[in-house]
Motif scaffolding. Structure first.
Motif, PDB file in Angstrom:
ATOM      1  N   ALA A   1       0.825  -1.211   0.000  1.00 32.14           N
ATOM      2  CA  ALA A   1       0.000   0.000   0.000  1.00 32.14           C
ATOM      3  C   ALA A   1       0.858   1.258   0.000  1.00 32.14           C
ATOM      4  O   ALA A   1       0.448   2.304  -0.499  1.00 32.14           O
ATOM      5  CB  ALA A   1      -0.928   0.004   1.217  1.00 32.14           C
TER       6      ALA A   1
ATOM      7  N   HIS B   1       1.925   3.671   2.032  1.00 35.30           N
ATOM      8  CA  HIS B   1       1.423   4.954   2.515  1.00 35.30           C
ATOM      9  C   HIS B   1       2.456   5.740   3.312  1.00 35.30           C
ATOM     10  O   HIS B   1       2.200   6.878   3.716  1.00 35.30           O
ATOM     11  CB  HIS B   1       0.176   4.733   3.377  1.00 35.30           C
TER      12      HIS B   1
ATOM     13  N   SER C   1       0.555   4.320  -5.450  1.00 41.48           N
ATOM     14  CA  SER C   1       0.169   4.840  -4.143  1.00 41.48           C
ATOM     15  C   SER C   1       1.023   6.030  -3.745  1.00 41.48           C
ATOM     16  O   SER C   1       0.526   7.007  -3.178  1.00 41.48           O
ATOM     17  CB  SER C   1       0.294   3.740  -3.086  1.00 41.48           C
TER      18      SER C   1
END
Length: 340
Positions: A68, A70, A100
């Motif tokens: 992901a 992040h 992402s």
């Protein structure tokens, strides 16, 4: 000595990518710090080390993460300093992490480099710092020459050892050629403000809409710029002449669709930081991958597709390293106390 760069890993498994960055920083003799903190599992740790690191004098953050991914965005939430993102290939060849990291909302850009390119992240960080530290800038120039020399040397180490019946290894042998640098054609000076801090090069007239988003923010940040629409393929001489003419620019921003040759052309002509803004063309195709996945030694700080506003904010963050006035504006912008 306070480190200039902080490298944060989302997981200990990303250490191999961090080692690529550390190898470059060791070579350039730039002090750095290395931490492991997860945007999801230890969000408070990320917040604290970024805030305290910024207060202590960290000038650039590098966030390395996969899946992901992040982490770089989480870092950007707590600092006005530039953040470089390195997507890691864990699944789907790293495309999940890349998208992402690069597709950040305004006004929180991440200067994204290619998948697993920890080395390019370190070079980009050195380029940012080199804007106000000439010693580091000169080291970057020297490092780039080493990368170039590897290409020249490979002609002798590889090509000359190939033995096939129809190959002529000595035809235009590279070591015997005199390679001259491109010079400015004084009869064709085509820049309006050659002393501008930022040079914006737009590959096609249709991409000017995105470029104007950059100029609007730069004007509000009081950062001088010059802009030119020129294609390195259709007008190669004019393109080279413009980049050379803008030799005093501290940052170059390339805006392009259709193969993203603009940013690739710029990095071959300057050791200054290059920000890339990939655009969609009339068919809806985007050229983010051809902008961000640069080879070792020539990074492009890529922002999201058509996101000219984030390119301008990133330029502001880079200049903020030694400009407290821009820091104040960026902090207000990120806290939504002003609207640029």
């Amino acid at each position: 000595m306070t480190p200039k760069i902080m490298i944060i890993l989302g997981s200990g498994s990303d250490i191999a990518i961090a080692e690529k960055a550390m190898d470059i920083l060791d070579k350039l003799e730039i002090p750095y710090s290395l931490k492991i903190a997860s945007a999801h599992r230890t969000p408070n740790l990320v917040r604290d080390i970024v805030r305290k690191g910024t207060e202590a004098g960290i000038e650039v953050f590098i966030g390395i993460a996969g899946l992901a991914a992040h982490l770089p965005g989480s870092i950007a939430a707590y600092t006005p300093r530039p953040v470089i993102g390195v997507p890691v290939d864990v699944k789907t060849n790293g495309i999940d992490a890349l998208e992402s990291i690069v597709q950040m909302p305004y006004p929180s850009p991440i200067a994204t480099v290619g998948i697993d390119r920890g080395d390019n992240a370190a070079i980009l960080a050195a380029q940012f710092i080199g804007l106000h530290d000439n010693e580091i800038h000169q080291k970057v120039i020297k490092l780039r020459k080493e990368y170039a020399n590897k290409v020249f040397k490979s002609n002798e180490d590889i090509i000359q050892n190939i033995n096939r019946p129809y190959i002529n290894n000595d035809f235009l042998r590279i070591k015997d050629l005199e390679i001259n640098k491109a010079e400015i054609d004084e009869t064709e000076i085509n820049c309006k403000n050659e002393d501008a801090d930022v040079a914006i090069i737009v590959g096609r007239q249709t991409d000017v809409v995105t470029a104007k988003k950059i100029t609007n923010i730069l004007e509000r940040l009081k950062i001088s710029y010059d802009m030119k629409v020129v294609c390195p393929i259709r007008s190669n001489k004019k393109f080279i002449n413009y980049v050379k003419c803008m030799k005093n620019a501290k940052i170059f921003i390339g805006v392009s669709s259709n193969s993203s040759q603009v940013t690739g052309g710029i990095v071959g002509l300057t050791a200054r930081p290059v920000i890339g803004v990939p655009c969609t063309n009339e068919n809806g195709d985007d050229y983010m991958l051809t902008t961000v996945n640069m080879p070792p030694g020539v990074p492009v700080a890529t922002v999201g597709i058509n996101n000219g506003k984030n390119a301008a904010v990133l330029a502001g963050e880079i200049f903020s390293i030694d400009n407290p006035e821009i820091v104040q504006v960026l902090e207000k912008l990120k806290d939504k106390k002003i609207n640029l």
